[in-house]
Design an enzyme around this catalytic site. Structure first.
Site, PDB file in Angstrom:
ATOM      1  N   HIS A 172      10.198  21.622 -17.781  1.00 28.08           N
ATOM      2  CA  HIS A 172      10.967  20.623 -18.556  1.00 28.08           C
ATOM      3  C   HIS A 172      12.443  20.620 -18.168  1.00 28.08           C
ATOM      4  O   HIS A 172      13.309  20.300 -18.980  1.00 28.08           O
ATOM      5  CB  HIS A 172      10.833  20.880 -20.061  1.00 28.08           C
TER       6      HIS A 172
ATOM      7  N   TYR B  69     -13.283 -11.437   9.046  1.00 26.97           N
ATOM      8  CA  TYR B  69     -11.860 -11.532   9.369  1.00 26.97           C
ATOM      9  C   TYR B  69     -11.239 -12.752   8.700  1.00 26.97           C
ATOM     10  O   TYR B  69     -11.807 -13.842   8.683  1.00 26.97           O
ATOM     11  CB  TYR B  69     -11.656 -11.629  10.893  1.00 26.97           C
TER      12      TYR B  69
ATOM     13  N   ASN C 227     -10.604 -10.772  17.050  1.00 31.44           N
ATOM     14  CA  ASN C 227     -10.914 -10.050  15.805  1.00 31.44           C
ATOM     15  C   ASN C 227     -11.283  -8.590  16.068  1.00 31.44           C
ATOM     16  O   ASN C 227     -10.849  -7.709  15.330  1.00 31.44           O
ATOM     17  CB  ASN C 227     -12.042 -10.757  15.049  1.00 31.44           C
TER      18      ASN C 227
ATOM     19  N   GLU D  69      19.249  11.402  -0.933  1.00 30.72           N
ATOM     20  CA  GLU D  69      19.120  10.214  -1.784  1.00 30.72           C
ATOM     21  C   GLU D  69      18.375   9.101  -1.056  1.00 30.72           C
ATOM     22  O   GLU D  69      17.569   8.373  -1.646  1.00 30.72           O
ATOM     23  CB  GLU D  69      20.497   9.713  -2.227  1.00 30.72           C
TER      24      GLU D  69
ATOM     25  N   ASN E  32      28.862  13.368  -1.339  1.00 31.12           N
ATOM     26  CA  ASN E  32      27.611  12.867  -1.914  1.00 31.12           C
ATOM     27  C   ASN E  32      26.406  13.191  -1.027  1.00 31.12           C
ATOM     28  O   ASN E  32      26.494  13.087   0.189  1.00 31.12           O
ATOM     29  CB  ASN E  32      27.708  11.355  -2.109  1.00 31.12           C
TER      30      ASN E  32
ATOM     31  N   SER F 248      33.242   9.611  -0.777  1.00 32.74           N
ATOM     32  CA  SER F 248      33.338   8.345  -1.475  1.00 32.74           C
ATOM     33  C   SER F 248      34.542   7.593  -0.942  1.00 32.74           C
ATOM     34  O   SER F 248      35.523   8.186  -0.511  1.00 32.74           O
ATOM     35  CB  SER F 248      33.496   8.613  -2.974  1.00 32.74           C
TER      36      SER F 248
ATOM     37  N   GLN G 110      -3.369 -10.353   9.474  1.00 29.87           N
ATOM     38  CA  GLN G 110      -2.189 -10.265  10.334  1.00 29.87           C
ATOM     39  C   GLN G 110      -1.016  -9.604   9.595  1.00 29.87           C
ATOM     40  O   GLN G 110      -0.157  -8.996  10.204  1.00 29.87           O
ATOM     41  CB  GLN G 110      -1.805 -11.678  10.793  1.00 29.87           C
TER      42      GLN G 110
ATOM     43  N   SER H  16       2.840 -13.889  15.304  1.00 30.02           N
ATOM     44  CA  SER H  16       3.069 -12.497  14.891  1.00 30.02           C
ATOM     45  C   SER H  16       3.609 -11.647  16.025  1.00 30.02           C
ATOM     46  O   SER H  16       3.806 -10.446  15.872  1.00 30.02           O
ATOM     47  CB  SER H  16       1.760 -11.888  14.375  1.00 30.02           C
TER      48      SER H  16
ATOM     49  N   LYS I 230       0.268  -5.426   9.506  1.00 28.93           N
ATOM     50  CA  LYS I 230       1.042  -4.626  10.469  1.00 28.93           C
ATOM     51  C   LYS I 230       2.396  -4.197   9.955  1.00 28.93           C
ATOM     52  O   LYS I 230       2.816  -3.055  10.148  1.00 28.93           O
ATOM     53  CB  LYS I 230       1.176  -5.378  11.780  1.00 28.93           C
TER      54      LYS I 230
HETATM   55  N1  ARG Z   1      -2.725 -12.175  15.301  1.00 24.08           N
HETATM   56  C1  ARG Z   1      -3.971 -11.882  14.697  1.00 24.08           C
HETATM   57  C2  ARG Z   1      -3.897 -10.684  13.772  1.00 24.08           C
HETATM   58  O1  ARG Z   1      -2.965  -9.940  13.891  1.00 24.08           O
HETATM   59  C3  ARG Z   1      -4.996 -11.599  15.757  1.00 24.08           C
HETATM   60  C4  ARG Z   1      -6.379 -12.003  15.387  1.00 24.08           C
HETATM   61  C5  ARG Z   1      -6.462 -13.454  15.345  1.00 24.08           C
HETATM   62  N2  ARG Z   1      -7.802 -13.874  15.105  1.00 24.08           N
HETATM   63  C6  ARG Z   1      -8.072 -15.112  14.674  1.00 24.08           C
HETATM   64  N3  ARG Z   1      -9.297 -15.404  14.450  1.00 24.08           N
HETATM   65  N4  ARG Z   1      -7.131 -15.997  14.508  1.00 24.08           N
HETATM   66  O2  ARG Z   1      -4.723 -10.458  12.929  1.00 24.08           O
END
Ligand code: ARG
Length: 443
Positions: A141, A302, A95, A275, A270, A262, A307, A8, A310
């Site tokens: 309306h 967890y 975590n 928009e 436009n 356009s 993950q 990630s 995000k």
């Molecule tokens: N990359 C993980 C996340 O964004 C971090 C936590 C990972 N924890 C684990 N037990 N694998 O959530």
């Protein structure tokens, strides 16, 4: 190997500053409770500062081999300072680390957003002030209903953003709590000082239950919910800008900077920017669906699903910030009302019919009877293609004898608008009072 699939770092490296800030406080706490000595603490501190500088100057080597921002920084630290680097993760888990970082990151973004919202509100107050005496049709309306001050309409937009900023402040309170020390899920076997780390990181309080601390993403759901509502507001505003600036309406002119031509029809201009605001609201609403769906089937505590929280969060923050900024600087200050036209349109569609009925109530009729008589008057006016106030008084009297010469002063556009003269009404005097209140309540 599934390394690429599970990594990630390309997304969560945005958390680096907050990750390092939290690690510095954690290391300090480890020293305070006697888990690492002062030499190791200093090594960790210098190492993390150097890594921070490397990241900011773009020389940090990020690698998906190390999965995420947390592991990348830890590996870089150990490469740099050796054994001491390996001690940083004592009494901590990714975590509690990841959710600490996210809370710190979001808290900063909330503060920036709050400023942006305030600036957008100010920009609207300026438009409202300029247009207090501009008259336009108020619609229900999408049909002409009663004339209003354009400033009053803009103040209704402002009211939406005021509520959004309240919700943002409320969301900040629940974001600003410390999960640090919850470790993997059950807490730590070291005597971690959670109060101290929370205070050092400016958290308002410690999250009590360690299992809740690592699994809770309410603050993300809450933030995206509030952001989705804000985007619904911006989208409604954008929709009105699009309608108002269209040729058939022509209520306002938008600046060329937010429109494009356009590629085939040379005459077109436009409203691309409004928009796109309307369009981008769809993505934020999708982000809300995505975070809710992400959470709905997760058993405590967890799970790696988290993950995926995000992308929707980061995208929401980016989208909302860019939409607000463009409204404040490129749209609101530059919208120009075609005042004569909006005033002329405000009179079309018998928008003073309610006032005609109110006049009759003043003559002693019940509202329902007055409503019925006014209906006949409107029919008569329609048949002669005339406005209510251009029907001669004897013609009016043939419909109801109590109608007199004094009716005309009730029917002019100006007096119709000025008569809504109570708190929250559209009378220009009341709009000015509302503006003053808004300025006072939100310095
Ligand atoms: N990359 C993980 C996340 O964004 C971090 C936590 C990972 N924890 C684990 N037990 N694998 O959530």
């Amino acid at each position: 190997m599934a390394t690429e699939f599970t990594a990630s770092v390309d997304i969560d490296r945005r958390l680096y500053r907050h990750d390092i800030a939290a690690s510095l406080v954690h290391a300090n706490m480890l020293h305070r409770i006697g888990v690492i000595d002062i030499n190791d603490l200093h090594k960790i501190q210098h190492g993390l500062q150097e890594i921070l500088a490397d990241i900011e100057s773009g020389t940090m080597q990020w690698s998906t081999t190390y999965e995420d921002v947390h592991m990348n920084i830890e590996v870089a630290l150990t490469e740099r300072i050796g054994e001491a680097g390996k001690k940083l993760h004592t009494a901590r888990s990714r975590n509690d680390q990841v959710v600490t970082d996210m809370r710190l990151w979001l808290r900063d973004e909330i503060d920036e957003l709050s400023t942006l919202l305030h600036q957008a509100q100010d920009a609207l107050l300026n438009v409202a002030e300029r247009e207090v005496d501009t008259l336009m049709p108020g619609l229900t309306h999408l049909q002409p209903a009663q004339p209003v001050s354009a400033g009053h309409h803009i103040m209704a937009w402002h009211a939406m953003l005021v509520r959004d900023r309240e919700r943002l402040a409320d969301c900040r309170r629940r974001t600003n709590r410390s999960p640090l020390g919850a470790a993997a899920l059950a807490g730590s076997s070291y005597p971690v000082d959670r109060q101290w780390t929370a205070k050092e990181l400016d958290f308002e309080q410690v999250i009590d239950n360690s299992m809740d601390a690592v699994s809770d993403r309410d603050f993300v759901m809450e933030f995206i919910s509030m952001a989705a509502m804000l985007m619904v507001h911006l989208s409604r505003i954008a929709e009105e800008l699009i309608l108002w600036s269209s040729l058939p309406f022509s209520f306002i002119e938008l600046p060329d900077t937010i429109a494009t031509g356009s590629s085939i029809m040379p005459q077109k201009k436009n409203p691309d920017v409004p928009e796109l605001i309307r369009g981008k609201s769809a993505r934020v609403l999708g982000n809300l669906m995505s975070i809710m769906t992400l959470m709905r089937a997760q058993p405590l505590t967890y799970n790696r699903d988290n993950q995926e929280d995000k992308q929707p969060l980061f995208d929401t923050v980016d989208t909302v910030k860019s939409c607000l900024t463009i409204c404040t600087h490129k749209i609101f200050p530059h919208m120009r009302f075609n005042r004569n036209l909006t005033a002329a349109m405000a009179e079309k569609g018998y928008t003073n019919a309610t006032d005609f009925a109110d006049y009759l109530v003043g003559k002693g009729l019940s509202f329902r009877d007055a409503y019925q008589v006014t209906g006949q008057v409107v029919k008569e006016a329609l048949a002669h293609k005339k406005s209510l106030d251009s029907l001669p008084v004897d013609q009016l009297q043939s419909i109801h004898p109590q109608i007199g010469e004094d009716v005309y002063q009730f029917l002019s556009l100006k007096s119709v608008v000025a008569s809504r003269d109570h708190i929250g009404g559209t009378a220009p005097a009341q709009v000015r009072a509302a503006l003053a209140r808004a300025r006072r309540n939100s310095p």
